[in-house]
Design a protein around this motif. Structure first.
Motif, PDB file in Angstrom:
ATOM      1  N   UNK A  42       0.719  -1.207   0.135  1.00 35.55           N
ATOM      2  CA  UNK A  42       0.038  -0.053   0.128  1.00 35.55           C
ATOM      3  C   UNK A  42       0.824   1.524  -0.109  1.00 35.55           C
ATOM      4  N   UNK A  43       0.602   2.155  -1.175  1.00 31.15           N
ATOM      5  CA  UNK A  43       1.365   3.442  -1.130  1.00 31.15           C
ATOM      6  C   UNK A  43       0.424   4.541  -0.483  1.00 31.15           C
ATOM      7  N   UNK A  44       1.141   4.648   0.634  1.00 29.87           N
ATOM      8  CA  UNK A  44       0.500   5.950   1.396  1.00 29.87           C
ATOM      9  C   UNK A  44       0.641   7.244   0.940  1.00 29.87           C
ATOM     10  N   UNK A  45       2.031   7.577   0.774  1.00 29.05           N
ATOM     11  CA  UNK A  45       2.438   8.853   0.333  1.00 29.05           C
ATOM     12  C   UNK A  45       3.371   8.572  -0.898  1.00 29.05           C
ATOM     13  N   UNK A  46       3.168   9.364  -2.175  1.00 30.08           N
ATOM     14  CA  UNK A  46       4.110   9.102  -3.531  1.00 30.08           C
ATOM     15  C   UNK A  46       4.667  10.439  -3.734  1.00 30.08           C
ATOM     16  N   UNK A  47       5.953  10.325  -3.625  1.00 29.50           N
ATOM     17  CA  UNK A  47       6.814  11.660  -3.969  1.00 29.50           C
ATOM     18  C   UNK A  47       6.450  12.928  -4.131  1.00 29.50           C
ATOM     19  N   UNK A  48       5.946  13.098  -2.626  1.00 29.29           N
ATOM     20  CA  UNK A  48       5.651  14.504  -1.930  1.00 29.29           C
ATOM     21  C   UNK A  48       6.713  15.441  -1.977  1.00 29.29           C
ATOM     22  N   UNK A  49       6.580  16.521  -2.388  1.00 30.26           N
ATOM     23  CA  UNK A  49       7.648  17.719  -2.076  1.00 30.26           C
ATOM     24  C   UNK A  49       6.746  18.913  -1.852  1.00 30.26           C
ATOM     25  N   UNK A  50       7.176  19.495  -0.586  1.00 31.58           N
ATOM     26  CA  UNK A  50       6.669  20.915  -0.284  1.00 31.58           C
ATOM     27  C   UNK A  50       7.510  21.316   0.916  1.00 31.58           C
ATOM     28  N   UNK A  51       7.457  22.723   1.231  1.00 34.04           N
ATOM     29  CA  UNK A  51       8.059  23.376   2.286  1.00 34.04           C
ATOM     30  C   UNK A  51       6.778  24.218   2.880  1.00 34.04           C
ATOM     31  N   UNK A  52       6.849  24.244   4.317  1.00 31.80           N
ATOM     32  CA  UNK A  52       5.862  25.096   4.825  1.00 31.80           C
ATOM     33  C   UNK A  52       6.502  26.165   5.905  1.00 31.80           C
ATOM     34  N   UNK A  72      -3.938  20.804   5.313  1.00 32.97           N
ATOM     35  CA  UNK A  72      -3.733  19.734   4.690  1.00 32.97           C
ATOM     36  C   UNK A  72      -5.166  19.149   4.318  1.00 32.97           C
ATOM     37  N   UNK A  73      -5.446  18.983   3.181  1.00 32.07           N
ATOM     38  CA  UNK A  73      -6.757  18.638   2.872  1.00 32.07           C
ATOM     39  C   UNK A  73      -6.941  17.285   1.929  1.00 32.07           C
ATOM     40  N   UNK A  74      -7.774  16.348   2.304  1.00 31.12           N
ATOM     41  CA  UNK A  74      -7.890  15.235   1.402  1.00 31.12           C
ATOM     42  C   UNK A  74      -8.977  14.277   2.309  1.00 31.12           C
ATOM     43  N   UNK A  75      -9.481  13.450   1.264  1.00 30.00           N
ATOM     44  CA  UNK A  75     -10.332  12.294   1.902  1.00 30.00           C
ATOM     45  C   UNK A  75      -9.435  11.449   2.911  1.00 30.00           C
ATOM     46  N   UNK A  76     -10.604  10.685   3.622  1.00 31.21           N
ATOM     47  CA  UNK A  76     -10.049   9.765   4.411  1.00 31.21           C
ATOM     48  C   UNK A  76      -9.116   8.573   3.694  1.00 31.21           C
ATOM     49  N   UNK A  77      -7.802   8.293   4.256  1.00 31.56           N
ATOM     50  CA  UNK A  77      -6.799   7.572   3.559  1.00 31.56           C
ATOM     51  C   UNK A  77      -6.124   8.281   2.414  1.00 31.56           C
ATOM     52  N   UNK A  78      -6.155   9.633   2.215  1.00 28.63           N
ATOM     53  CA  UNK A  78      -5.563  10.300   1.309  1.00 28.63           C
ATOM     54  C   UNK A  78      -3.959  10.757   1.401  1.00 28.63           C
ATOM     55  N   UNK A  79      -3.688  10.354   2.624  1.00 30.83           N
ATOM     56  CA  UNK A  79      -2.241  10.392   3.085  1.00 30.83           C
ATOM     57  C   UNK A  79      -1.758  11.854   4.197  1.00 30.83           C
ATOM     58  N   UNK A  80      -3.156  12.206   4.684  1.00 31.19           N
ATOM     59  CA  UNK A  80      -2.750  13.357   5.689  1.00 31.19           C
ATOM     60  C   UNK A  80      -2.101  13.054   6.861  1.00 31.19           C
ATOM     61  N   UNK A  81      -2.520  11.908   7.491  1.00 32.79           N
ATOM     62  CA  UNK A  81      -2.087  11.631   8.807  1.00 32.79           C
ATOM     63  C   UNK A  81      -0.653  10.974   8.521  1.00 32.79           C
ATOM     64  N   UNK A  82      -0.332  10.313   7.262  1.00 31.74           N
ATOM     65  CA  UNK A  82       1.035   9.920   7.126  1.00 31.74           C
ATOM     66  C   UNK A  82       1.983  10.830   7.014  1.00 31.74           C
ATOM     67  N   UNK A  83       1.375  12.111   6.304  1.00 32.10           N
ATOM     68  CA  UNK A  83       2.413  13.261   6.218  1.00 32.10           C
ATOM     69  C   UNK A  83       2.581  13.988   7.638  1.00 32.10           C
ATOM     70  N   UNK A  84       1.646  14.136   8.312  1.00 31.91           N
ATOM     71  CA  UNK A  84       1.723  14.447   9.628  1.00 31.91           C
ATOM     72  C   UNK A  84       2.775  13.544  10.658  1.00 31.91           C
ATOM     73  N   UNK A  85       2.557  12.307  10.511  1.00 32.83           N
ATOM     74  CA  UNK A  85       3.216  11.505  11.465  1.00 32.83           C
ATOM     75  C   UNK A  85       4.649  11.676  10.867  1.00 32.83           C
ATOM     76  N   UNK A  86       4.976  11.822   9.387  1.00 33.55           N
ATOM     77  CA  UNK A  86       6.370  11.970   9.208  1.00 33.55           C
ATOM     78  C   UNK A  86       6.906  13.358   9.488  1.00 33.55           C
TER      79      UNK A  86
END
Lengths: 239, 311
Positions: free
Chosen positions: B18-28, B35-49
């Motif tokens: 299961x790919x949870x996050x795919x080649x994401x690049x950004x700065x904040x 961080x917007x997206x449906x359930x399972x979009x990868x929001x929590x994974x992004x925050x966990x990272x």
């Protein structure tokens, strides 16, 4: 900053339902000693009886099991309910968190084990009870339970089934293989704990090592397990 | 130049197949980022990272130029509100917040905790155990423990979940205020209108892909520009369909089971022209209903658009 984490963990460990079950486990040697004291056959050797209780029941089973459960719960419960995030997301060095957790698990173990061992000694030995006969086994239990706590804390961060693996180690390796093969006993925490018992009580087999080497091995287990747990804590996937 | 609060470079994270996050690049950096997206979009994974609770399978995550998994000292500047992890139930709210402040090495941790508890308006319940709290109260305890050490970066996973409308307003106002103070506040949500109220900048994740990034107004524009489908039921369907095909507002028309499905990029214009067309063809309009106007469809559109597949 170890103290707040130590207090928090100790509170969590002593408040859990499992502690009541463990209290029942530590009552087993007390109950056995009480029955022996009440129905002691004339001419029986109280030291032999107490030696058997400590070496066959207390060190390898009761102390090992209690320390295993508390050691695993120290991190395992927080991993399960997610509260570990609130500790990990702080600037505390990982080794300090581990030391606090292991110390709390060890304290919780001793809260149950020390009264049980002392009571078993007083009841089983009767008038033969002495500081030496109860004190040396107590040193063995205190040191062995620290090693069990540290090792099981590390295990809880390395695997999803730490209790199963721990019980297999205690029952199969220590309780079976190590009792028949002398070389296997060198990899047994309880064997090094029993070396302190042997200093005061008669043993059926010679101890695996002397007092100082046994203390050093147990200390090495604690240091390596704490270091490994700190390393795992920094690398493990959190909920 | 100081390092950005968050820097994702080519980050992917997969669990087994299961790919949870795919080649994401950004700065904040300073300000509120949604961080917007449906359930399972990868929001929590992004925050966990971001929080250092997980390691990327590939790519790098830097928080103030550092890896939090290697250097826990970074957490002095970070506050975290996880989604599914209530604090220790046997502690009181005050104990939780004081513990957090203390572990974050705040010198006067009691004072800091009292301030944070007051900020989330939890004073009346501060000395009660968390075990007896409602979901909304637990959310506020989590928020208080996250802000007690006044972090520069605040990571919040669905912080408005379980809050009543008054509490939501309060938390939204608080997050806006923190952003205006120059802190970086990353808030995940699956509700667009919630995010757009507090976040001037939005990252949209769909199936682990970062499909849109920019100002909230820009994302709203993208969404409003997407082709819409409208189902029309009328008496004289064929004649109405023919009439609609001549309209500039209509991209395509299909008739199925007597109903007309109209595709348009100009829904406002269509809403004006449809009654006129019905009048000209003497068709009695019985039903006008948008099709695929749910949030899931919006995300799918943004996903397809990002991959060059949107029509």
């Amino acid at each position: 900053m170890i103290l707040p984490v130590y207090r928090l963990t100790l509170r969590a460990l002593l408040l859990q339902r499992r502690t009541i079950m463990l209290a029942v486990v530590v009552l087993a040697p007390v109950a056995t000693s009480l029955i022996y004291a009440l129905a002691r056959p004339g001419g029986s050797d109280t030291v032999d009886f107490y030696s058997g209780i400590v070496q066959k029941l207390f060190v390898p089973a009761v102390a090992a099991l209690v320390a295993l459960v508390f050691g695993v719960s120290a991190f395992g419960d927080e991993r399960e309910d997610g509260t570990i995030l609130y500790l990990v997301a702080t600037p505390q060095p990982r080794l300090e968190l581990v030391v606090a957790k292991v110390a709390a698990a060890w304290t919780a173990s001793l809260v149950l084990l020390v009264p049980s061992l002392v009571l078993s000694g007083l009841l089983g030995l009767g008038s033969a009870a002495s500081l030496r006969l109860i004190g040396w086994p107590l040193v063995g239990v205190v040191l062995a339970s620290l090693a069990y706590c540290a090792a099981s804390s590390w295990l809880s961060l390395k695997t999803r089934r730490p209790v199963v693996i721990g019980v297999i180690y205690i029952l199969l390796w220590e309780g079976s293989v190590a009792t028949y093969a002398a070389s296997a006993a060198k990899l047994s925490i309880s064997a090094y704990g029993s070396a302190f018992v042997a200093h005061a009580l008669p043993q059926s087999a010679p101890p695996v090592a002397g007092l100082v080497p046994s203390a050093l091995v147990l200390a090495a287990v604690v240091v390596l397990a704490a270091w490994g747990a700190a390393r795992s804590l920094a690398r493990t996937e959190l909920p | 130049m100081s390092a950005p609060a968050i820097e994702f470079t080519g980050v992917s994270r997969w669990y087994g197949d299961t790919v949870s996050l795919a080649d994401v690049s950004f700065t904040a950096d300073a300000g509120v980022v949604g961080l917007l997206g449906h359930n399972g979009a990868g929001k929590s994974t992004t925050l966990k990272l971001c929080a250092g609770f997980s390691t990327p399978s590939t790519g790098t995550v830097r928080i103030y130029g550092d890896n939090p998994r290697r250097n826990p000292d970074v957490y002095r500047r970070v506050g975290i509100v996880p989604d599914h992890s209530p604090p220790w139930p046997f502690l009181t709210a005050r104990e939780v917040v004081e513990l957090s402040a203390r572990l974050h090495k705040v010198p006067d941790y009691r004072e800091a905790a009292a301030r944070a508890i007051a900020t989330v308006e939890l004073e009346p319940a501060a000395d009660r155990r968390v075990a007896g709290f409602s979901h909304g109260m637990r959310q506020r305890v989590k928020l208080a423990q996250a802000i007690a050490h006044e972090p520069d970066l605040l990571l919040l996973d669905e912080p408005l979940n379980g809050l009543d409308p008054t509490q939501r307003e309060h938390v939204i106002a608080l997050l806006i205020r923190l952003g205006e103070q120059g802190r970086t506040v990353v808030v995940s949500s699956h509700v667009l209108h919630e995010v757009e109220r507090m976040a001037p900048r939005v990252l949209v994740l769909v199936n682990g892909h970062l499909v849109a990034e920019g100002s909230t107004a820009g994302i709203r524009q993208l969404i409003s520009e997407r082709p819409r489908r409208v189902l029309v039921t009328a008496d004289n369907a064929r004649a109405l369909a023919r009439e609609l095909m001549s309209s500039a507002a209509v991209d395509a028309v299909r008739i199925s089971d007597g109903a007309i499905e109209v595709e348009t990029s100009e829904p406002s214009q269509l809403s004006r022209e449809l009654p006129a067309a019905a009048g000209r063809t003497q068709s009695l309009l019985r039903l006008i209903r948008p099709v695929g106007d749910d949030l899931e469809s919006v995300y799918t559109y943004l996903h397809d658009r990002a991959r060059g597949q949107a029509r």
